[in-house]
Design a protein around this motif. Structure first.
Motif, PDB file in Angstrom:
ATOM      1  N   MET A   1       0.854  -1.175   0.000  1.00  0.00           N
ATOM      2  CA  MET A   1       0.000   0.000   0.000  1.00  0.00           C
ATOM      3  C   MET A   1       0.900   1.238   0.000  1.00  0.00           C
ATOM      4  SD  MET A   1      -3.525   0.894   1.511  1.00  0.00           S
ATOM      5  CE  MET A   1      -3.884  -0.690   0.885  1.00  0.00           C
ATOM      6  N   ASP A   2       0.573   2.204  -0.842  1.00  0.00           N
ATOM      7  CA  ASP A   2       1.345   3.442  -0.923  1.00  0.00           C
ATOM      8  C   ASP A   2       0.894   4.429   0.150  1.00  0.00           C
ATOM      9  OD1 ASP A   2       2.984   2.777  -3.025  1.00  0.00           O
ATOM     10  OD2 ASP A   2       1.679   3.646  -4.546  1.00  0.00           O
ATOM     11  N   PHE A   3       1.874   4.894   0.918  1.00  0.00           N
ATOM     12  CA  PHE A   3       1.619   5.899   1.943  1.00  0.00           C
ATOM     13  C   PHE A   3       2.375   7.170   1.593  1.00  0.00           C
ATOM     14  CE2 PHE A   3       0.690   2.035   4.283  1.00  0.00           C
ATOM     15  CZ  PHE A   3      -0.402   2.391   5.054  1.00  0.00           C
ATOM     16  N   VAL A   4       1.835   8.303   2.029  1.00  0.00           N
ATOM     17  CA  VAL A   4       2.474   9.598   1.853  1.00  0.00           C
ATOM     18  C   VAL A   4       2.654  10.199   3.244  1.00  0.00           C
ATOM     19  CG1 VAL A   4       2.184  11.935   0.939  1.00  0.00           C
ATOM     20  CG2 VAL A   4       1.465   9.963  -0.418  1.00  0.00           C
ATOM     21  N   LYS A   5       3.845  10.729   3.490  1.00  0.00           N
ATOM     22  CA  LYS A   5       4.124  11.336   4.789  1.00  0.00           C
ATOM     23  C   LYS A   5       3.337  12.638   4.929  1.00  0.00           C
ATOM     24  CE  LYS A   5       7.985  13.127   7.483  1.00  0.00           C
ATOM     25  NZ  LYS A   5       9.436  13.374   7.468  1.00  0.00           N
ATOM     26  N   LEU A   6       2.616  12.751   6.031  1.00  0.00           N
ATOM     27  CA  LEU A   6       1.866  13.975   6.328  1.00  0.00           C
ATOM     28  C   LEU A   6       2.682  14.935   7.176  1.00  0.00           C
ATOM     29  CD1 LEU A   6      -1.732  12.845   7.308  1.00  0.00           C
ATOM     30  CD2 LEU A   6      -1.053  14.187   5.323  1.00  0.00           C
ATOM     31  N   GLY A   7       3.566  14.393   7.995  1.00  0.00           N
ATOM     32  CA  GLY A   7       4.350  15.232   8.879  1.00  0.00           C
ATOM     33  C   GLY A   7       4.911  14.443  10.027  1.00  0.00           C
ATOM     34  N   VAL A   8       5.246  15.156  11.094  1.00  0.00           N
ATOM     35  CA  VAL A   8       5.762  14.517  12.300  1.00  0.00           C
ATOM     36  C   VAL A   8       4.948  14.993  13.489  1.00  0.00           C
ATOM     37  CG1 VAL A   8       8.120  14.217  11.456  1.00  0.00           C
ATOM     38  CG2 VAL A   8       7.528  16.296  12.670  1.00  0.00           C
ATOM     39  N   ILE A   9       4.904  14.130  14.498  1.00  0.00           N
ATOM     40  CA  ILE A   9       4.274  14.516  15.751  1.00  0.00           C
ATOM     41  C   ILE A   9       5.343  14.503  16.837  1.00  0.00           C
ATOM     42  CG2 ILE A   9       1.938  13.842  15.152  1.00  0.00           C
ATOM     43  CD1 ILE A   9       2.391  11.228  16.648  1.00  0.00           C
ATOM     44  N   LYS A  10       5.175  15.391  17.779  1.00  0.00           N
ATOM     45  CA  LYS A  10       6.133  15.534  18.872  1.00  0.00           C
ATOM     46  C   LYS A  10       5.381  15.578  20.184  1.00  0.00           C
ATOM     47  CE  LYS A  10       9.442  18.106  16.158  1.00  0.00           C
ATOM     48  NZ  LYS A  10      10.700  18.744  16.346  1.00  0.00           N
ATOM     49  N   SER A  11       6.069  15.132  21.209  1.00  0.00           N
ATOM     50  CA  SER A  11       5.478  15.258  22.540  1.00  0.00           C
ATOM     51  C   SER A  11       5.680  16.689  23.032  1.00  0.00           C
ATOM     52  CB  SER A  11       6.122  14.270  23.502  1.00  0.00           C
ATOM     53  OG  SER A  11       7.485  14.581  23.666  1.00  0.00           O
ATOM     54  N   ASP A  12       4.887  17.070  23.972  1.00  0.00           N
ATOM     55  CA  ASP A  12       4.991  18.401  24.566  1.00  0.00           C
ATOM     56  C   ASP A  12       4.509  18.265  26.005  1.00  0.00           C
ATOM     57  OD1 ASP A  12       4.503  21.052  25.445  1.00  0.00           O
ATOM     58  OD2 ASP A  12       4.259  21.720  23.380  1.00  0.00           O
ATOM     59  N   GLU A  13       5.382  18.548  26.954  1.00  0.00           N
ATOM     60  CA  GLU A  13       5.032  18.351  28.369  1.00  0.00           C
ATOM     61  C   GLU A  13       3.877  19.231  28.819  1.00  0.00           C
ATOM     62  OE1 GLU A  13       8.361  21.286  28.066  1.00  0.00           O
ATOM     63  OE2 GLU A  13       8.277  19.204  27.471  1.00  0.00           O
ATOM     64  N   ASN A  14       3.528  20.239  28.041  1.00  0.00           N
ATOM     65  CA  ASN A  14       2.408  21.114  28.397  1.00  0.00           C
ATOM     66  C   ASN A  14       1.055  20.560  27.970  1.00  0.00           C
ATOM     67  OD1 ASN A  14       4.178  23.065  29.490  1.00  0.00           O
ATOM     68  ND2 ASN A  14       4.576  23.844  27.425  1.00  0.00           N
ATOM     69  N   LEU A  15       1.072  19.442  27.241  1.00  0.00           N
ATOM     70  CA  LEU A  15      -0.177  18.861  26.744  1.00  0.00           C
ATOM     71  C   LEU A  15      -0.640  17.741  27.661  1.00  0.00           C
ATOM     72  CD1 LEU A  15       0.674  18.701  22.941  1.00  0.00           C
ATOM     73  CD2 LEU A  15      -0.625  20.457  24.143  1.00  0.00           C
ATOM     74  N   VAL A  16      -1.937  17.486  27.653  1.00  0.00           N
ATOM     75  CA  VAL A  16      -2.500  16.395  28.451  1.00  0.00           C
ATOM     76  C   VAL A  16      -2.434  15.097  27.650  1.00  0.00           C
ATOM     77  CG1 VAL A  16      -4.000  17.950  29.761  1.00  0.00           C
ATOM     78  CG2 VAL A  16      -4.865  16.872  27.684  1.00  0.00           C
TER      79      VAL A  16
END
Length: 182
Positions: A1-16
Motif C-alpha cells: 500500500m502506498d503511503f504519503v508522509k503527512l508530517g511529524v508529531i512531537k510530545s509536549d510536556e504542556n499537553l494532556v
C-alpha cells in the motif's frame, strides 16, 4: 500500500494525555482539516488513529488522538496517510512528496540533479538534491523557486549553481577539518 508522509508529531510536556503537536510536511493546512485520521509509523508497523484538531498555532496543530502515543523510545514519530485518501488540492497546489524525482535546473535550463527528498521542520521545508553522488540542500521558499512543472517533472531554482558550489566548498572544508583532527 502506498503511503504519503503527512508530517511529524512531537510530545509536549504542556499537553494532556492523548494530545500531540503535529507539524505538517507542507504548508497546506487544509489537508489536515479535511482528513479524519492518519497512520502512525512505529518501527515497521503502521497504526491507524483518528484525531480532532484542538488548535492551530502558527505552523503546527495541537491534536487529540483516540490512542495514547508512547514517546519514551522516540522523540518524534512520522505520520502518514494512504495515497488514495489524500484530499484533492486546488489548482496549482501540490503535495511536497510529488517533487521527489523531479529534475532540478537553473535559469539557463542546465541540469543540477534530481530531488532526492523533502526535509521538513517547524521552520520550513528544504529540498535535498542529488547530483553525481553528491548531496546539497536548498530552502524550499519562494525566493529560490522560479518554476515548478510537475507535468514535465522539473523545477527551476534561482542560483542553484551557486548553492551547489557552496555545498561542495562546505563539504571540502569539513573534510579538511576532519583530516586535521585525525
Amino acid at each position: 500500500m502506498d503511503f504519503v508522509k503527512l508530517g511529524v508529531i512531537k510530545s509536549d510536556e504542556n499537553l494532556v494525555a492523548n494530545q500531540i503537536k503535529f507539524i505538517p510536511t507542507n504548508r497546506n493546512f487544509e489537508t489536515i482539516k479535511n482528513i479524519k485520521g492518519f497512520y502512525l509509523k512505529i518501527i515497521d508497523d503502521m497504526e491507524y488513529t483518528s484525531f480532532k484538531i484542538i488548535s492551530n498555532i502558527n505552523n503546527y496543530f495541537i491534536l487529540s488522538t483516540e490512542i495514547e502515543i508512547n514517546f519514551d523510545k522516540f522523540k518524534n514519530h512520522e505520520i502518514f496517510i494512504k495515497k488514495k485518501d489524500l484530499p484533492k488540492l486546488p489548482n496549482n497546489e501540490f503535495y511536497n512528496e510529488s517533487l521527489i524525482g523531479c529534475i532540478v535546473m537553473n535559469s539557463e535550463n542546465e541540469n543540477y540533479g534530481i530531488i532526492n527528498r523533502i526535509l521538513d521542520s517547524s521552520n520550513g521545508s528544504m529540498i535535498e538534491i542529488k547530483l553525481n553522488e553528491k548531496i546539497y540542500v536548498v530552502p524550499f521558499i519562494e525566493h529560490f523557486i522560479l518554476d515548478i512543472n510537475l507535468n514535465d517533472n522539473f523545477i527551476i531554482i534561482k542560483d542553484v549553481e551557486k548553492i551547489a558550489a557552496l555545498w561542495k566548498l562546505i563539504q571540502y572544508q569539513s573534510f579538511q577539518i576532519l583530516l586535521k583532527i585525525i
